[in-house]
Design an enzyme around this catalytic site. Structure first.
Site, PDB file in Angstrom:
ATOM      1  N   LYS A   1     -31.377  87.852 -48.221  1.00  0.00           N
ATOM      2  CA  LYS A   1     -31.038  88.410 -46.903  1.00  0.00           C
ATOM      3  C   LYS A   1     -31.589  87.546 -45.776  1.00  0.00           C
ATOM      4  CE  LYS A   1     -35.306  90.188 -45.984  1.00  0.00           C
ATOM      5  NZ  LYS A   1     -36.104  90.160 -44.735  1.00  0.00           N
TER       6      LYS A   1
ATOM      7  N   SER B   1     -48.277  89.810 -39.423  1.00  0.00           N
ATOM      8  CA  SER B   1     -47.742  91.076 -38.925  1.00  0.00           C
ATOM      9  C   SER B   1     -47.437  92.070 -40.047  1.00  0.00           C
ATOM     10  CB  SER B   1     -46.492  90.814 -38.079  1.00  0.00           C
ATOM     11  OG  SER B   1     -45.542  90.050 -38.793  1.00  0.00           O
TER      12      SER B   1
ATOM     13  N   VAL C   1     -43.879  81.876 -39.906  1.00  0.00           N
ATOM     14  CA  VAL C   1     -43.121  81.356 -41.045  1.00  0.00           C
ATOM     15  C   VAL C   1     -41.707  81.930 -41.026  1.00  0.00           C
ATOM     16  CG1 VAL C   1     -42.949  81.285 -43.549  1.00  0.00           C
ATOM     17  CG2 VAL C   1     -45.180  81.049 -42.450  1.00  0.00           C
TER      18      VAL C   1
END
Length: 326
Positions: free
Chosen positions: A186, A9, A274
């Protein structure tokens, strides 16, 4: 022609953005996915209902990409980047420049990817791309601001034309270590925020996790020579806020599933992409230990994912830590 490595993506979204001004060759390791893109100009697995521009050439041949492109954009899973870099080194017979949008560290050695690229290619032109940017929104041409970081301002500026146009605004940064660390850390905090949501702990707890997570990553980053300002910018608090507050984030969704009682394997299966944070937490824990920096949120997420600690107990552990000054 610009080479983009990674047809998922985020790689596809960046390829679509670059394709508005340059021809792009998009490489992916999955032959079936590449064939679908070639034949239909769509990728239903990752970006359904978004058409690839005609000036994107999809290929599963790394050799073909290296032969045709001098500037390479890396958007592959972190566990795969080292082997891909080594393969490129073995087939490239010209100077290449690199911009890395892969978020993570090398899994076994805990090295930053910018350091690995310098080592393998003898300090080439390179930069790091990061910031708050969901792939689907970039692919749909929605307004986005990102950071391009390099030790050398000239290197960072060499990639500027590829990204600073149309709906995307770029800010330059001279702290690639800080930007890479923030982009990795993050993901772990996003998992923690998702777990909290899955447990039903509400918005107060999520805000606390994000704020204290930012403090953790800043402490660790400064110990590694990074700049405090990096963590207060797009690559730091910007990307953290986005990733830790939206179900568009696979790390947040993964954490939410864990908090709801799914096993790690079940959560991976439901996400089907993933989940970088599940690997990143191992890297961050190791870095913290090496730098003698206390990372409470990382420690609890690590125990949940690698030692099967009950998420409810992990959150209680964080709440029951001794009081201290902020």
């Amino acid at each position: 022609m610009i080479g983009v490595l990674g047809s998922g993506s985020w790689g596809s979204a960046l390829a679509m953005h670059i394709a508005r001004i340059e021809n792009v060759m998009l490489w992916g390791h999955n032959k079936d996915d590449i064939k679908v893109i070639q034949e239909t100009r769509y990728n239903p697995k990752y970006l359904p209902n978004i058409q690839y521009p005609e000036n994107i050439i999809a290929t599963d041949s790394l050799k073909e990409l290296v032969q045709n492109c001098d500037q390479l954009v890396f958007v592959v899973p972190s566990f795969a980047l080292l082997s891909i870099l080594k393969e490129i080194k073995s087939i490239a017979h010209k100077e290449l420049s690199f911009i890395n949008a892969t978020k993570g560290l090398e899994h076994d050695s805990n090295r930053f990817f910018s350091e690995m690229i310098d080592e393998i290619f003898d300090s080439p032109v390179q930069a790091v791309l990061s910031g708050p940017s969901f792939a689907s929104e970039v692919a749909r041409h929605l307004p986005t601001a990102i950071t391009i970081a390099s030790k050398n301002e000239r290197d960072a500026k060499s990639f500027l034309p590829l990204f600073h146009h149309h709906h995307m605004r770029v800010y330059l940064n001279s702290d690639p270590i800080g930007v890479q660390l923030a982009g990795t850390y993050k993901n772990v905090i996003a998992i923690a925020a998702g777990i909290s949501e899955g447990l039903g702990f509400g918005c107060n707890a999520r805000a606390a996790l994000i704020t204290r997570g930012l403090a953790e990553m800043t402490r660790l980053g400064v110990s590694l020579g990074a700049s405090v300002e990096t963590f207060l910018g797009l690559a730091g608090v910007g990307d953290l806020t986005l990733t830790a507050t939206s179900t568009e984030s696979r790390n947040y969704r993964f954490g939410k599933l864990i908090g709801e009682g799914f096993t790690k394997a079940e959560a991976f299966e439901k996400i089907f992409q993933v989940v970088e944070g599940a690997n990143n937490v191992i890297n961050m824990k190791a870095l913290g230990e090496k730098q003698s920096i206390e990372l409470p949120i990382v420690a609890e997420v690590y125990k949940i994912l690698t030692e099967n600690l009950d998420p409810q107990i992990a959150m209680i552990n964080l709440l029951e830590r001794s009081a201290k000054s902020e």
